[in-house]
Design an enzyme around this catalytic site. Structure first.
Site, PDB file in Angstrom:
ATOM      1  N   ASP A 134     -19.214   2.679  -9.909  1.00 45.86           N
ATOM      2  CA  ASP A 134     -19.353   3.891 -10.728  1.00 45.86           C
ATOM      3  C   ASP A 134     -19.129   5.167  -9.938  1.00 45.86           C
ATOM      4  O   ASP A 134     -18.658   6.158 -10.501  1.00 45.86           O
ATOM      5  CB  ASP A 134     -20.711   3.898 -11.429  1.00 45.86           C
ATOM      6  CG  ASP A 134     -20.747   2.884 -12.568  1.00 45.86           C
ATOM      7  OD1 ASP A 134     -19.882   2.963 -13.453  1.00 45.86           O
ATOM      8  OD2 ASP A 134     -21.634   2.006 -12.564  1.00 45.86           O
ATOM      9  N   TYR A 139     -23.995   3.333 -19.904  1.00 46.92           N
ATOM     10  CA  TYR A 139     -25.228   3.290 -19.123  1.00 46.92           C
ATOM     11  C   TYR A 139     -25.568   4.635 -18.532  1.00 46.92           C
ATOM     12  O   TYR A 139     -24.679   5.423 -18.227  1.00 46.92           O
ATOM     13  CB  TYR A 139     -25.021   2.289 -17.978  1.00 46.92           C
ATOM     14  CG  TYR A 139     -26.199   1.388 -17.765  1.00 46.92           C
ATOM     15  CD1 TYR A 139     -26.567   0.486 -18.751  1.00 46.92           C
ATOM     16  CD2 TYR A 139     -26.938   1.457 -16.599  1.00 46.92           C
ATOM     17  CE1 TYR A 139     -27.662  -0.337 -18.562  1.00 46.92           C
ATOM     18  CE2 TYR A 139     -28.031   0.624 -16.404  1.00 46.92           C
ATOM     19  CZ  TYR A 139     -28.387  -0.268 -17.388  1.00 46.92           C
ATOM     20  OH  TYR A 139     -29.462  -1.081 -17.208  1.00 46.92           O
TER      21      TYR A 139
END
Lengths: 683, 683
Positions: A315, A399
């Site tokens: 990420d 998320y």
């Protein structure tokens, strides 16, 4: 020098005119200046990133030590651009001299996927005839294509497509209504998007098809909750106020709080970067960490069926923890008296953009800091603690990661991460066996097993840059029960193993020895214990990388093979999975494994300038309670002073209450102390 | 029945006249009634403990299920007394019928040492000629004996003296001034005290003598801090207020909060006991835990030199976590709107005593409960959480344990323990080698390595009493990298191992598999995941017992041999190291090992009424920052619902902010939600 002095003097007059501190992130003006310098020499480019080219450590340390005489580090910009045809140029722009200092074509890499890159894909998939065809097959008519959504991910690495073409994979969903959560309606196929040509070049279609989920929506927005009976009404307000303001002082991006001094940086990649963290130990300003950041992460999913192996997002390296940062707002994300800092970036076209309130800085009560009662007479001291929290929240598609850098008065630095947001979901047929690779969290919704593995980069500066890392294990004494040396079998001690080379330092967590790691300055001993001054890493959420040795993730995420790596400091070694992460094959592994190989895995890391890389996180087997949105799951680690101070450093925090034995004896009962807020306690 | 109904009616009229709930601790009146019943039949006794004889589970469950028709469990007192000559009598007094129900002489045991027992020793040592002589040898003149102090500890077990005589060991200290911390001046010898004759029967004297420490005092009281420059003045107040009061409702000792219902008990031994914990799941009141408590602990020290092996206090079983509990006060120990509960005990003479404010109950803001932002349009929901904290603090001589039972809205129960207070210290000569068994935390002060191992007793009641415990390990899929079944090597899953017998259930922590344990009801499956409803124990501070197999501590603290034991429920199995702990030899081991042996280590614990015992804690290698008083060190574990709810159970907590995609699209920006305090959010 003279101009620096003048600048400093000017700074005292008008804070707004202050020159940036060398660690400060680039301002919007500096970003625009960078672009205009580049534009003079180069044609049209897509700007992927413009961020502070951080001052070289030697130069910066010299300036910090003696800013009167040492040269002030120049302001420079670190630039990533993509030219037409997909050619990547990495550059450095010298903003003091208005010139391009470096400009290199970097072949065979894909820079990270920006939010703008991500936003495009959904529009393309909705119009692609093959995608429309697949939607029809799973039960979505062509006229409903506006109800089709996708979370575009980097492709990770797919050996069929390699690295030459800039690709994304589109995880497909459907929303019956614009306010429905699409994660209840995952589609079973996965288009591959070419970012250069802006078209779908392939669709991965599973052997077993899974028509669109028939279950009713599973939502968490207010209208849905109202329909289900409304919100609970039994929560009374808690007000947290600081009538006299905060206890910290901010000068530019430098925070002074309870003996701590911290520079708060930020970049598109790591998000918050904390620099030159020092602690004023009774007038002696002692360096502790030169730089702290969350430097990388990887989220491998555990379903071996094709193409789920591609789900292992980096990420930070593939999207940017800074780029994905939320704009925070008072009372929602934080409570109390808040200081915010914004974050500036470049957009693709080369304009400066800003995320307002990207960083939240606030204090919290920290409960009891210390307490002791004498059982003889109830004489007592009880003192409450305070903590300083520097935080950001970033959203990685489904998320969210809430990152809290917490400073405690006692010299402890805590990193807490809360995981929330929505599980990544995949389609399943009624009654389908998940084979243990996932959980049916709602009818037709398969949430796959996954890990969240973070890489903390610690550049220790424990009373100076020459530090040594030790592994510390609690082990039993050698003598057997009944032996002279260990008659009662109770002997145990802290076994310290010095890491002298990067090879030795590749170490794993061992819960059975309560393993910790010390970053120590062996040149300076604690005056009482005669042990090296040190900071201890106490981290307990340290799962191993579940993908096997030699696997795709193992190759790409070399940093995650061990809980600990230690490398000799090098200015350009910031990103543990490499500078450009998308579409790396892992052959060879970038970042930490490459650096260790190039430095020599048997080179010395003893008593020199080192960097410690710590991979921690958790392994998540989803359950229905995590859906349709996940209650925050916390995870934490500590960096604790050990043999660093000669004494508990918080004895001078005003107690809430104190009564000495002689006060008890004299019956005076006066506590002779002040409350945490400075007022006196009357007893 | 009729009288019960009348009592219940009376209860509705005047709350003060309410009959105690069967789980309620004995009131002072009931304690006094117990003593008067005993006095009628027995001569002069020392009262060691009078506490609630807890209702038998079958009886109580029947009454809870149907309090109209099932008989109300009788009020009974569990009594420990010591008759002249040291004869121990264990008894049960039936308070409903004003009679002694059981009265047994228990040979060869020593009940715990009360605070009164402890208080006596110091007076005796100061007058003992042999102690005075030893004080002279280390440099304390006879006229300074009032400056000599001791922390009396149970003797643990010393094979030279056995169990027949009630003994304490006196850890000796010196205070130059009454307000000085004596832990800077440990004495090197250790008198043994006979509690029966109130005399010193022996002194353990080391081969190497260590004269009294010459270092200046190291204090933390206000006068000392003022002398060193005073308190810091840069902490601004934080006010935490609840203008509308708390969100919980207390009826007697029953708390209702955010769907939770909890009965708060307390006893002299375990301190807080939480009974019949249920969760209202959309109108369906579901049992979760029948009883939760911290049931035992042991603090083994790691110095093998005689007589330090005796330092391994069972603070609950040997002294009582309830007996040692602090009286708490607002703003000092807790902040906000606090509800306190008192604790009632018997003293040695048979009078009832009370610790005011023994239990603190309050709420805290818990930060973000969940959040998600849609990256497409910044539609968002962010909801803050709240927690309920039921806490006590107890002082075990030098040390304090702050115990926080924390209930979260999402169904999680958290146990947090903060360690603070003062290190146990021993004398050392200048330049003396600690041999790694301790740390010189201040000149002349040796703080020995030690562990704090707690035993959590969990009586699960997951949708009913028939439960099964599973060990859960994160493991890699079986196929090798490149194989058909695991081509990319990324497969992993949760391996669940059912514990069918107590032998199988004796299990250790494994950090390398992120090991957790599920307490499951295999008779009831989650409607989505089809997995048994369960609660998962997530505990990461789980060091093994450092004393070796076969050692004194290993024998005495059988519960600490493994992280997990599971036993079939039995009403009288509450204390994991046995009912009477002082001076047990560990041959045979009491408590858990004895119960397992008697039930049969291969008896079934599958799908039946089970108890899970979890030993956790930490291993402490002292450092100078821990001295002269230790900044609180936290430790935590979680009991988390997994497959218990069909859905995130906190969706109806009012969000701080919410904006749906359609609100974003319409530009209305209205959030349509309420703040946590019930007021509307205006955007």
């Amino acid at each position: 020098m003279v101009s620096d002095r003048l600048t400093q003097l000017a700074h005292q007059v008008t804070a707004t005119a202050a020159p940036p501190y060398p660690f400060d992130p680039l301002s919007t003006a500096e970003i625009e200046a960078t672009v205009s310098i580049i534009r003079k020499e180069h044609g049209p480019l897509h700007y992927n990133a413009i961020t502070l080219y951080e001052p070289r450590k030697a130069e910066m340390m010299a300036w910090v030590a003696n800013s009167e005489n040492a040269p002030r580090p120049a302001r420079k910009a670190d630039v990533v651009t993509i030219a037409p045809g997909g050619k990547v140029y990495d550059g450095v722009v010298d903003l003091d001299n208005n010139e391009i200092a470096q400009w290199n074509h970097t072949p065979d890499v894909q820079p990270l996927i920006t939010m703008e890159d991500l936003q495009e894909v959904e529009h393309v998939v909705r119009k692609d005839p093959k995608v429309i065809e697949q939607c029809g097959i799973v039960g979505i008519p062509a006229e409903d294509m506006h109800k089709v959504y996708c979370d575009p991910w980097t492709i990770g690495y797919d050996e069929r497509f390699g690295s030459a073409v800039r690709l994304q994979q589109a995880l497909m969903y459907y929303r019956p209504h614009p306010d429905d959560s699409q994660y209840t309606y995952p589609l079973d196929f996965c288009p591959i998007y070419n970012a250069e040509t802006r078209e779908i070049i392939h669709i991965d279609i599973p052997l077993v098809r899974r028509p669109i989920n028939k279950a009713p929506p599973n939502n968490y927005h207010p209208a849905a909750i109202e329909k289900e009976g409304g919100y609970r009404k039994d929560i009374k307000p808690i007000h947290i106020t600081q009538p006299d303001g905060v206890s910290f002082v901010i000068n530019g991006r430098m925070i002074e709080w309870q003996n701590w001094n911290i520079h708060v940086g930020f970049n598109y990649r790591e998000g918050i970067v904390l620099n030159n963290i020092t602690f004023n130990d009774k007038g002696n300003v002692r360096p502790i960490f030169w730089r702290l950041s969350l430097a990388e992460m990887v989220v491998p999913y555990g379903n071996p069926e094709h193409p789920h192996q591609r789900k292992h997002a980096f990420d930070l390296g593939e999207y940017g923890g800074g780029y994905m940062t939320n704009s925070l707002s008072l009372g929602c994300d934080c409570k109390g008296a808040i200081h915010y800092m914004d974050a500036a970036f470049v957009n693709r076209a080369g304009a400066a953009t800003t995320i307002k309130n990207a960083i939240c800085i606030h204090e919290e009560d920290a409960g009891i800091l210390f307490k002791h009662t004498d059982f003889r007479d109830d004489s007592v001291v009880v003192t409450r603690g305070r903590k300083l929290i520097i935080s950001q929240i970033f959203t990685a598609a489904n998320y969210e990661y809430c990152v809290y850098w917490i400073f405690h008065q006692d010299g402890t630095v805590q990193l807490e991460i809360k995981l929330t947001g929505i599980l990544n979901t995949y389609a399943m047929n009624p009654g389908e066996d998940t084979h243990g690779w996932g959980t049916e969290v709602y009818p037709g919704v398969n949430a796959h097993n996954h890990q969240h593995l973070f890489c903390l980069r610690v550049d220790p500066n424990i009373d100076g840059p020459d530090n040594t890392v030790f592994q510390v294990d609690a082990v039993r004494g050698s003598g057997e029960v009944g032996s002279l040396e260990n008659k009662y079998g109770n002997a145990f001690y802290a076994k310290k193993t010095k890491f002298t080379t990067p090879r030795e330092a590749m170490s794993d967590y061992d819960g059975s020895t309560s393993r910790t790691w010390d970053m120590a300055n062996t040149n300076k001993l604690n005056s009482h214990s005669k042990k090296p001054v040190s900071y201890k890493l106490v981290s307990r959420d340290v799962p191993p990388l579940m993908p096997k040795e030699g696997s795709l993730v193992w190759k790409r995420a070399g940093f995650a093979r061990h809980a600990i790596h230690v490398t000799k400091y090098s200015d350009d070694q910031i990103h543990p999975a490499g500078r450009h992460v998308p579409q790396t094959s892992g052959e060879p592994s970038q970042g930490i494994p490459a650096w260790i190989e190039s430095a020599g895995s048997d080179s010395s890391i003893d008593n020199t300038d080192v960097v410690l890389w710590h991979t921690f996180g958790l392994t998540h087997f989803p359950a229905p309670e995590d859906y349709p949105i996940m209650p925050a799951e916390p995870m934490t680690l500590l960096l604790r002073p050990r043999h660093f101070f000669d004494r508990n450093p918080v004895l001078d925090v005003p107690p809430s209450y104190a009564r000495t034995p002689s006060q008890v004896a004299s019956g005076s009962g006066a506590c002779g102390c002040t409350k945490n807020d400075g007022s006196s306690v009357l007893v």
